[in-house]
Scaffold this motif. Structure first.
Motif, PDB file in Angstrom:
ATOM      1  N   ARG A 187       0.826  -1.212   0.000  1.00 29.47           N
ATOM      2  CA  ARG A 187       0.000   0.000   0.000  1.00 29.47           C
ATOM      3  C   ARG A 187       0.860   1.262   0.000  1.00 29.47           C
ATOM      4  O   ARG A 187       0.555   2.242  -0.685  1.00 29.47           O
ATOM      5  CB  ARG A 187      -0.934  -0.008   1.216  1.00 29.47           C
ATOM      6  N   LYS A 188       1.942   1.234   0.785  1.00 25.06           N
ATOM      7  CA  LYS A 188       2.820   2.398   0.827  1.00 25.06           C
ATOM      8  C   LYS A 188       3.485   2.630  -0.530  1.00 25.06           C
ATOM      9  O   LYS A 188       3.619   3.780  -0.974  1.00 25.06           O
ATOM     10  CB  LYS A 188       3.880   2.214   1.921  1.00 25.06           C
ATOM     11  N   TYR A 189       3.898   1.554  -1.188  1.00 28.68           N
ATOM     12  CA  TYR A 189       4.536   1.712  -2.502  1.00 28.68           C
ATOM     13  C   TYR A 189       3.577   2.393  -3.479  1.00 28.68           C
ATOM     14  O   TYR A 189       3.959   3.338  -4.192  1.00 28.68           O
ATOM     15  CB  TYR A 189       4.980   0.365  -3.054  1.00 28.68           C
ATOM     16  N   ALA A 190       2.336   1.935  -3.531  1.00 29.93           N
ATOM     17  CA  ALA A 190       1.361   2.525  -4.447  1.00 29.93           C
ATOM     18  C   ALA A 190       1.051   3.970  -4.066  1.00 29.93           C
ATOM     19  O   ALA A 190       0.896   4.839  -4.939  1.00 29.93           O
ATOM     20  CB  ALA A 190       0.086   1.692  -4.448  1.00 29.93           C
ATOM     21  N   GLU A 191       0.976   4.225  -2.760  1.00 24.94           N
ATOM     22  CA  GLU A 191       0.718   5.589  -2.281  1.00 24.94           C
ATOM     23  C   GLU A 191       1.828   6.545  -2.725  1.00 24.94           C
ATOM     24  O   GLU A 191       1.556   7.643  -3.223  1.00 24.94           O
ATOM     25  CB  GLU A 191       0.614   5.567  -0.756  1.00 24.94           C
ATOM     26  N   LEU A 192       3.070   6.116  -2.569  1.00 25.66           N
ATOM     27  CA  LEU A 192       4.196   6.969  -2.969  1.00 25.66           C
ATOM     28  C   LEU A 192       4.275   7.124  -4.483  1.00 25.66           C
ATOM     29  O   LEU A 192       4.656   8.188  -4.985  1.00 25.66           O
ATOM     30  CB  LEU A 192       5.499   6.380  -2.428  1.00 25.66           C
ATOM     31  N   ALA A 193       3.921   6.069  -5.201  1.00 26.03           N
ATOM     32  CA  ALA A 193       3.913   6.158  -6.669  1.00 26.03           C
ATOM     33  C   ALA A 193       2.928   7.225  -7.130  1.00 26.03           C
ATOM     34  O   ALA A 193       3.228   8.011  -8.042  1.00 26.03           O
ATOM     35  CB  ALA A 193       3.555   4.805  -7.279  1.00 26.03           C
ATOM     36  N   ALA A 194       1.763   7.273  -6.488  1.00 29.20           N
ATOM     37  CA  ALA A 194       0.767   8.286  -6.842  1.00 29.20           C
ATOM     38  C   ALA A 194       1.230   9.684  -6.436  1.00 29.20           C
ATOM     39  O   ALA A 194       1.118  10.634  -7.215  1.00 29.20           O
ATOM     40  CB  ALA A 194      -0.566   7.952  -6.176  1.00 29.20           C
ATOM     41  N   GLU A 195       1.774   9.799  -5.210  1.00 29.75           N
ATOM     42  CA  GLU A 195       2.241  11.101  -4.735  1.00 29.75           C
ATOM     43  C   GLU A 195       3.348  11.667  -5.615  1.00 29.75           C
ATOM     44  O   GLU A 195       3.409  12.881  -5.860  1.00 29.75           O
ATOM     45  CB  GLU A 195       2.760  10.977  -3.297  1.00 29.75           C
ATOM     46  N   ASN A 196       4.235  10.790  -6.082  1.00 32.39           N
ATOM     47  CA  ASN A 196       5.389  11.232  -6.874  1.00 32.39           C
ATOM     48  C   ASN A 196       5.085  11.314  -8.364  1.00 32.39           C
ATOM     49  O   ASN A 196       5.973  11.641  -9.158  1.00 32.39           O
ATOM     50  CB  ASN A 196       6.566  10.276  -6.648  1.00 32.39           C
ATOM     51  N   GLY A 197       3.853  11.011  -8.753  1.00 38.64           N
ATOM     52  CA  GLY A 197       3.463  11.079 -10.158  1.00 38.64           C
ATOM     53  C   GLY A 197       4.208  10.093 -11.035  1.00 38.64           C
ATOM     54  O   GLY A 197       4.462  10.360 -12.224  1.00 38.64           O
ATOM     55  N   GLU A 198       4.560   8.937 -10.480  1.00 37.69           N
ATOM     56  CA  GLU A 198       5.303   7.940 -11.245  1.00 37.69           C
ATOM     57  C   GLU A 198       4.388   7.211 -12.226  1.00 37.69           C
ATOM     58  O   GLU A 198       3.219   6.941 -11.924  1.00 37.69           O
ATOM     59  CB  GLU A 198       5.964   6.930 -10.311  1.00 37.69           C
ATOM     60  N   LYS A 199       4.935   6.881 -13.364  1.00 36.15           N
ATOM     61  CA  LYS A 199       4.191   6.168 -14.400  1.00 36.15           C
ATOM     62  C   LYS A 199       4.672   4.721 -14.461  1.00 36.15           C
ATOM     63  O   LYS A 199       5.737   4.426 -15.003  1.00 36.15           O
ATOM     64  CB  LYS A 199       4.377   6.841 -15.764  1.00 36.15           C
ATOM     65  N   HIS A 200       3.898   3.832 -13.898  1.00 37.17           N
ATOM     66  CA  HIS A 200       4.211   2.410 -13.964  1.00 37.17           C
ATOM     67  C   HIS A 200       3.489   1.792 -15.161  1.00 37.17           C
ATOM     68  O   HIS A 200       2.270   1.913 -15.274  1.00 37.17           O
ATOM     69  CB  HIS A 200       3.765   1.708 -12.682  1.00 37.17           C
ATOM     70  N   ILE A 201       4.232   1.145 -16.021  1.00 37.19           N
ATOM     71  CA  ILE A 201       3.581   0.537 -17.189  1.00 37.19           C
ATOM     72  C   ILE A 201       3.306  -0.951 -16.976  1.00 37.19           C
ATOM     73  O   ILE A 201       2.555  -1.550 -17.755  1.00 37.19           O
ATOM     74  CB  ILE A 201       4.398   0.747 -18.477  1.00 37.19           C
ATOM     75  N   ALA A 202       3.884  -1.551 -15.931  1.00 37.46           N
ATOM     76  CA  ALA A 202       3.603  -2.949 -15.602  1.00 37.46           C
ATOM     77  C   ALA A 202       4.188  -3.263 -14.235  1.00 37.46           C
ATOM     78  O   ALA A 202       5.175  -2.662 -13.808  1.00 37.46           O
ATOM     79  CB  ALA A 202       4.184  -3.896 -16.651  1.00 37.46           C
ATOM     80  N   ALA A 203       3.563  -4.220 -13.552  1.00 39.53           N
ATOM     81  CA  ALA A 203       4.073  -4.710 -12.272  1.00 39.53           C
ATOM     82  C   ALA A 203       3.927  -6.223 -12.240  1.00 39.53           C
ATOM     83  O   ALA A 203       2.865  -6.756 -12.577  1.00 39.53           O
ATOM     84  CB  ALA A 203       3.320  -4.077 -11.106  1.00 39.53           C
ATOM     85  N   MET A 204       4.995  -6.903 -11.842  1.00 40.95           N
ATOM     86  CA  MET A 204       4.998  -8.367 -11.751  1.00 40.95           C
ATOM     87  C   MET A 204       5.316  -8.776 -10.322  1.00 40.95           C
ATOM     88  O   MET A 204       6.154  -8.158  -9.665  1.00 40.95           O
ATOM     89  CB  MET A 204       6.042  -8.973 -12.695  1.00 40.95           C
ATOM     90  N   GLU A 205       4.663  -9.836  -9.849  1.00 40.24           N
ATOM     91  CA  GLU A 205       4.927 -10.342  -8.506  1.00 40.24           C
ATOM     92  C   GLU A 205       5.190 -11.842  -8.553  1.00 40.24           C
ATOM     93  O   GLU A 205       4.528 -12.580  -9.285  1.00 40.24           O
ATOM     94  CB  GLU A 205       3.747 -10.050  -7.588  1.00 40.24           C
ATOM     95  N   SER A 206       6.147 -12.269  -7.749  1.00 39.70           N
ATOM     96  CA  SER A 206       6.407 -13.700  -7.535  1.00 39.70           C
ATOM     97  C   SER A 206       6.142 -14.010  -6.068  1.00 39.70           C
ATOM     98  O   SER A 206       6.930 -13.656  -5.200  1.00 39.70           O
ATOM     99  CB  SER A 206       7.855 -14.044  -7.901  1.00 39.70           C
ATOM    100  N   ASP A 207       5.043 -14.684  -5.792  1.00 38.51           N
ATOM    101  CA  ASP A 207       4.685 -15.027  -4.413  1.00 38.51           C
ATOM    102  C   ASP A 207       3.907 -16.346  -4.390  1.00 38.51           C
ATOM    103  O   ASP A 207       2.900 -16.485  -3.706  1.00 38.51           O
ATOM    104  CB  ASP A 207       3.858 -13.909  -3.769  1.00 38.51           C
ATOM    105  N   ARG A 208       4.391 -17.316  -5.178  1.00 37.60           N
ATOM    106  CA  ARG A 208       3.745 -18.629  -5.202  1.00 37.60           C
ATOM    107  C   ARG A 208       4.773 -19.745  -5.025  1.00 37.60           C
ATOM    108  O   ARG A 208       4.529 -20.891  -5.390  1.00 37.60           O
ATOM    109  CB  ARG A 208       2.979 -18.827  -6.505  1.00 37.60           C
ATOM    110  N   GLY A 209       5.922 -19.387  -4.474  1.00 43.25           N
ATOM    111  CA  GLY A 209       6.944 -20.383  -4.222  1.00 43.25           C
ATOM    112  C   GLY A 209       7.960 -20.490  -5.343  1.00 43.25           C
ATOM    113  O   GLY A 209       7.772 -19.989  -6.445  1.00 43.25           O
TER     114      GLY A 209
END
Length: 458
Positions: free
Chosen positions: A335-357
């Motif tokens: 949540r903090k990462y997304a909050e800071l991304a919005a505050e800083n006006g960052e443009k994310h074009i994709a996000a990937m997560e590995s959390d299945r082992g």
């Protein structure tokens, strides 16, 4: 003349696309070769698990993991490595937990291994003892009502559906009894909760995991027991409705603690303001080394950027590896990462997560627009030589999910899931359960998708 020009344009397009395809095929091959011949994800995971160990948010282990991953990314020469401060809950398990079946007509008194659910309150030294009411779901609990539940321990015993090939779907179908069960039971006057472990295996290993107390409902202590012990308890209750259960826990929630997301990045050469994120959660439960959940995903994410540095690949866009903090019992880091991304006006074009082992890669799932999904699906053939066939609609992860409100396409890395819920949230999720080649294949697959997004966007 027009037909000739159209034909020439089609021929030109064909050869351009073929040249791109050949280039991408060679690059994906080179990524896999680098990861399999000179990969470092397994060595990093060994250090994280054996030298640091459990990393529950707010603990000394979590703080050590933050500092080590920061230094590790700096040692690889990433262009920038920085910390994002985030306040996290500080739940502690406390002294050794105890459980026991009491006064069974068939077996008398028998010790049962229990583990407190994350965020739960403790019983204190006197423990909790009462008759047991078994239910499968919240509807059954509601039908029983206060008259049948008040002053008793509620035993939630709905198993994960073994018929489902997707074990994460089976987990989703059962986990609400752990997450919300204690508060639901408390509404009807229960004094404690016992939950069947969220596991697709029959064994003697109990699984912890978070519970979330509702507002304006009494907080009651809650524990999980293994699937084998759940079957035993259920069988005894069928013939003995006066059987009692005792458990003692000493868990407590302490004041919040300052922690950090750890971010490393390689700056883009053409479109540095466009960001591609790959990450996992650095925190783990306190029972084990957190190898699969989620040390593997974190080390794979660092490895993605390390592979590009080792291959001297200069990305067009900025690539970030993010070690999110507090996924397990709060999601504060995501949540903090997304909050800071919005505050800083960052443009994310994709996000990937590995959390299945750290298991064998079988594919990826993506959540995005139809146009984005079509482009994503078009890359499937590049991965088939590596026995990676599953490119599907729908994917992401808990920590990157807050970015979706910013219209960021979310990608979930999918390894084979059949063994995951043997280790998930247990005391046996240790380094020895991770296969080196499978971990390295996963890192290579992730890096290959990141490369394609960097080259062509979504």
């Amino acid at each position: 003349m027009k037909k000739l020009l159209l034909f020439s344009a089609l021929i030109c397009t064909f050869f351009t696309l073929k040249a791109q395809s050949d280039k991408d095929t060679k690059m994906v091959r080179a990524i896999f070769d680098e990861a399999l011949e000179r990969g470092e994800s397994y060595q990093m995971l060994h250090f994280l698990t054996k030298n640091i160990g459990p990393r529950l948010a707010g603990s000394p282990g979590a703080a050590a993991a933050v500092e080590w991953t920061r230094q590790q990314m700096m040692s690889y020469g990433f262009d920038t490595v920085f910390l994002q401060p985030v306040m996290v809950p500080h739940w502690v398990r406390g002294k050794q937990e105890k459980g026991r079946i009491v006064n069974s007509q068939k077996i008398g008194s028998m010790p049962i291994k229990v583990v407190a659910l994350g965020n739960s309150i403790g019983t204190g030294p006197d423990g909790t003892v009462a008759e047991v009411v078994e239910v499968q779901d919240f509807d059954e609990l509601e039908k029983l009502g206060r008259a049948a539940v008040e002053g008793k321990i509620v035993f939630f015993n709905r198993p994960m559906d073994p018929k489902l090939m997707d074990t994460f779907a089976a987990y989703s179908g059962a986990v609400n009894q752990r997450g919300a069960g204690p508060s639901e039971a408390a509404k009807y006057g229960a004094i404690g909760v016992v939950v069947r472990s969220m596991s697709s295996f029959k064994d003697d290993v109990p699984h912890t995991g978070s519970t979330n107390y509702a507002l304006n409902v009494p907080k009651i202590p809650a524990v999980a027991i293994s699937t084998n012990d759940a079957d035993l308890l259920s069988g005894l209750l069928k013939d003995d409705d006066e059987l009692k259960f005792y458990f003692e826990t000493h868990a407590q929630m302490l004041p919040e603690v300052l922690s950090y997301n750890v971010v490393g990045e390689i700056r883009g050469t053409e479109k540095p303001d466009e960001i591609i994120v790959v990450g996992g959660h650095l925190d783990s439960w306190d029972l084990s080394e957190g190898a699969h959940d989620d040390g593997a995903g974190c080390m794979q994410s660092i490895e993605v950027l390390r592979l590009f540095k080792a291959m001297n690949y200069k990305p067009k866009r900025t690539l970030r590896a993010v070690m999110f903090m507090n996924e397990e019992n709060g999601l504060r880091g995501g949540r903090k990462y997304a909050e800071l991304a919005a505050e800083n006006g960052e443009k994310h074009i994709a996000a990937m997560e590995s959390d299945r082992g750290g298991f064998l890669p079988i594919g990826f799932g993506m959540t995005g627009t139809d146009k984005q999904l079509k482009k994503f699906m078009g890359w499937k053939s590049l991965f088939e030589p590596y026995n990676i066939f599953q490119f599907k609609n729908g994917g992401g992860g808990a920590d990157i999910s807050p970015l979706r409100v910013q219209d960021v396409p979310l990608i979930g890395y999918i390894p084979d899931s059949q063994r995951y819920f043997k280790y998930h949230h247990t005391g046996i999720d240790n380094f020895e359960t991770v296969n080196q080649r499978e971990l390295e294949l996963g890192a290579a697959a992730m890096a290959s998708v990141i490369y394609l997004i960097d080259q062509y966007g979504l």
